[in-house]
Design a protein around this motif. Structure first.
Motif, short mmCIF file in Angstrom:
data_model
loop_
_atom_site.label_atom_id
_atom_site.label_comp_id
_atom_site.label_asym_id
_atom_site.label_seq_id
_atom_site.Cartn_x
_atom_site.Cartn_y
_atom_site.Cartn_z
N HIS A 98 -38.42 59.40 44.38
CA HIS A 98 -37.31 59.07 45.26
C HIS A 98 -37.67 59.51 46.67
CE1 HIS A 98 -34.15 59.27 41.76
NE2 HIS A 98 -35.02 58.28 41.63
N VAL A 99 -37.63 58.56 47.61
CA VAL A 99 -38.02 58.84 49.00
C VAL A 99 -36.84 58.55 49.91
CG1 VAL A 99 -39.69 58.31 50.82
CG2 VAL A 99 -40.36 58.06 48.41
N PRO A 100 -36.40 59.53 50.71
CA PRO A 100 -35.29 59.27 51.63
C PRO A 100 -35.63 58.11 52.58
CG PRO A 100 -35.80 61.62 51.53
CD PRO A 100 -36.89 60.92 50.81
N PHE A 101 -34.64 57.26 52.84
CA PHE A 101 -34.83 56.17 53.79
C PHE A 101 -35.35 56.70 55.13
CE2 PHE A 101 -31.58 53.09 51.75
CZ PHE A 101 -32.59 52.43 51.08
N SER A 102 -34.86 57.87 55.54
CA SER A 102 -35.23 58.41 56.84
C SER A 102 -36.74 58.61 56.95
CB SER A 102 -34.51 59.73 57.09
OG SER A 102 -34.78 60.66 56.05
N LYS A 103 -37.39 58.96 55.84
CA LYS A 103 -38.85 59.12 55.84
C LYS A 103 -39.55 57.77 55.67
CE LYS A 103 -39.40 63.89 54.26
NZ LYS A 103 -40.02 64.78 53.25
N ALA A 104 -39.01 56.94 54.81
CA ALA A 104 -39.64 55.65 54.53
C ALA A 104 -39.73 54.78 55.77
CB ALA A 104 -38.88 54.91 53.43
N VAL A 105 -38.74 54.87 56.68
CA VAL A 105 -38.74 54.01 57.86
C VAL A 105 -39.40 54.67 59.07
CG1 VAL A 105 -36.65 52.84 57.09
CG2 VAL A 105 -36.45 54.74 58.67
N ARG A 106 -39.51 55.99 59.03
CA ARG A 106 -40.06 56.71 60.20
C ARG A 106 -41.57 56.91 60.10
NH1 ARG A 106 -40.41 62.24 60.57
NH2 ARG A 106 -38.98 62.40 58.81
N LEU A 107 -42.09 57.05 58.90
CA LEU A 107 -43.50 57.34 58.70
C LEU A 107 -44.22 56.11 58.16
CD1 LEU A 107 -43.03 60.85 57.07
CD2 LEU A 107 -43.52 60.35 59.47
N LYS A 108 -45.55 56.12 58.26
CA LYS A 108 -46.36 55.00 57.79
C LYS A 108 -47.47 55.51 56.86
CE LYS A 108 -44.78 51.33 60.00
NZ LYS A 108 -44.28 50.14 59.29
N ASN A 109 -47.82 54.67 55.90
CA ASN A 109 -48.98 55.00 55.07
C ASN A 109 -50.24 54.93 55.91
OD1 ASN A 109 -47.87 55.61 52.62
ND2 ASN A 109 -48.17 53.59 51.71
N SER A 110 -51.15 55.84 55.68
CA SER A 110 -52.41 55.83 56.42
C SER A 110 -53.50 55.17 55.59
CB SER A 110 -52.82 57.26 56.79
OG SER A 110 -52.95 58.06 55.63
N ILE A 111 -54.47 54.59 56.29
CA ILE A 111 -55.61 53.96 55.63
C ILE A 111 -56.57 55.04 55.14
CG2 ILE A 111 -57.71 52.60 56.07
CD1 ILE A 111 -55.41 50.80 55.72
N ASP A 112 -57.07 54.88 53.95
CA ASP A 112 -58.07 55.79 53.41
C ASP A 112 -59.39 55.55 54.15
OD1 ASP A 112 -59.85 57.32 51.96
OD2 ASP A 112 -59.22 56.58 50.00
N THR A 113 -59.84 56.53 54.93
CA THR A 113 -61.07 56.36 55.71
C THR A 113 -62.30 56.19 54.82
OG1 THR A 113 -61.27 58.77 55.90
CG2 THR A 113 -60.20 57.60 57.71
N ASP A 114 -62.21 56.65 53.58
CA ASP A 114 -63.33 56.47 52.65
C ASP A 114 -63.60 54.99 52.41
OD1 ASP A 114 -63.76 59.15 52.43
OD2 ASP A 114 -62.69 59.39 50.53
N LEU A 115 -62.54 54.17 52.44
CA LEU A 115 -62.72 52.74 52.25
C LEU A 115 -63.49 52.12 53.41
CD1 LEU A 115 -59.21 51.70 50.87
CD2 LEU A 115 -61.34 51.86 49.59
N LEU A 116 -63.19 52.57 54.62
CA LEU A 116 -63.92 52.08 55.79
C LEU A 116 -65.38 52.51 55.74
CD1 LEU A 116 -61.24 52.78 58.55
CD2 LEU A 116 -62.02 50.54 57.78
N ASN A 117 -65.61 53.74 55.33
CA ASN A 117 -67.00 54.23 55.21
C ASN A 117 -67.75 53.46 54.12
OD1 ASN A 117 -66.47 56.13 57.18
ND2 ASN A 117 -65.92 57.74 55.70
N MET A 118 -67.05 53.15 53.05
CA MET A 118 -67.67 52.41 51.96
C MET A 118 -68.11 51.02 52.43
SD MET A 118 -66.12 51.66 48.18
CE MET A 118 -64.87 50.50 48.72
N GLN A 119 -67.26 50.39 53.25
CA GLN A 119 -67.59 49.08 53.77
C GLN A 119 -68.87 49.13 54.61
OE1 GLN A 119 -66.77 46.08 53.44
NE2 GLN A 119 -67.46 45.04 55.28
N GLU A 120 -69.01 50.16 55.40
CA GLU A 120 -70.21 50.31 56.25
C GLU A 120 -71.46 50.51 55.40
OE1 GLU A 120 -71.74 53.07 59.99
OE2 GLU A 120 -69.66 53.19 59.30
#
Length: 337
Positions: free
Chosen positions: A311-333
């Motif tokens: 259960h995630v409060p709406f206040s957090k769900a709309v204020r924050l963003k998921n971050s990209i896993d930098t390991d995926l970017l490194n894997m691509q390289e």
């Protein structure tokens, strides 16, 4: 109507009837969520009302009762049987007051909102103003909502992109061309990143990356000419360097000897029959939404963390963003050395 009067109305009314809306961009699996919410509510002796065209339907009182039979046969359908629409009027206090009065007349005690962060922003404001319990179900192909590892529609969209690009790769290889392929993701690049990895793209450009210009220019000036084969560049529509058309024009001007083509996948990414994963997740979260309302939860989103309901409060769900896993970017390289 004062805040105390609204509070007293809510406290004096037992949960008997819920409304369901789908809002924002459609996503495969929304119908599976509607089905799960409806049947879980009926199982718990609640009446269910479908609200057509999202918040616009609340303002216009465009309601219809939903039975178990009404949601039969929709599990495999893309889109949303309740439709979705933008509503400028709901963004005003007067519009929200009108929507609230319509809910009161229909004796709707609580809402389940299926959509993305914009839909949850509206739900948060509405819940605060009128003290009505609202539970959100994350439905967006971008998979970018904070507090959940997964949003309904993402897996289907990802597979749609992969299948489309696999076909494009055939013609790219036949002609020795570079294809610039634009996928959805105005503010989030997870769909572009994972689809690019899955299809073996030489370059993936997303809004979250700080190395886009360096990676792109290195590939165009050296990488492609060294390999002398076809190439795939996957670009999220919100990438800071511009969309696929702009980048392709720039690359063509600077490298007139290259054969460059552009393919914008567009809204096909939102359509189609949902994958098994989207159907299962939608069913789990839909049932959990009803359980949360019965447990007197309010202004929360149902999410998944480590394959468990959260259960995630709406206040957090709309204020924050998921971050990209930098390991995926490194894997691509690494993989494109």
């Amino acid at each position: 109507m004062t805040k105390s009067e609204k509070t007293n109305i809510r406290q004096s009314r037992e949960l008997k009837k819920i409304g369901i809306i789908t809002s924002g961009g459609d996503a495969p699996g929304m119908n599976a969520a509607i089905r799960a919410v409806t049947r879980a509510a009926i199982y718990n002796k609640l009446e269910v009302v479908g609200i057509n065209h999202g918040y616009k339907g609340m303002v216009d009182a465009d309601f219809r009762p939903l039975s178990s039979r009404d949601v039969s046969g929709i599990l495999q359908q893309g889109g949303t049987i309740l439709k979705t629409a933008r509503c400028a009027e709901f963004r005003t206090k007067e519009g929200r007051e009108k929507a609230y009065q319509n809910l009161q007349k229909a004796e709707i005690d609580a809402l389940v909102v299926i959509g993305g962060d914009g839909s949850f922003t509206g739900a948060l404001i509405f819940s605060k103003e009128f003290n009505i319990p609202i539970v959100g179900i994350p439905g967006t192909i971008d998979n970018d909502i904070y507090g959940t590892e997964y949003t309904i529609g993402y897996d289907t969209a990802l597979n749609t992109v992969v299948q489309a690009v696999d076909k494009i790769k055939d013609t790219a290889a036949s002609h020795g061309r570079i294809f610039f392929i634009e996928v959805m993701g105005r503010e989030a690049g997870l769909l572009a990143l994972n689809s690019g990895i899955a299809i073996g793209a030489e370059v993936i450009l997303i809004p979250e990356s700080t190395k886009d210009k360096e990676v792109f220019e290195r590939y165009i000036s050296k990488g492609y000419k060294r390999k002398k084969t076809s190439g795939i560049v996957v670009i999220a529509e919100g990438d800071k360097m511009g969309g696929a058309i702009k980048l392709a024009e720039k690359a063509q001007q600077e490298n007139p000897d290259l054969e460059i083509r552009v393919s914008i996948l567009g809204h096909m990414q939102r359509g189609g029959s949902p994958t098994a994963k989207d159907r299962i997740v939608a069913t789990r979260i839909g049932i959990a939404a009803i359980e949360a309302l019965l447990d007197d939860q309010q202004s929360i989103m149902i999410g998944l963390r480590n394959n468990r309901i959260t259960h995630v409060p709406f206040s957090k769900a709309v204020r924050l963003k998921n971050s990209i896993d930098t390991d995926l970017l490194n894997m691509q390289e690494i993989i494109n050395i």
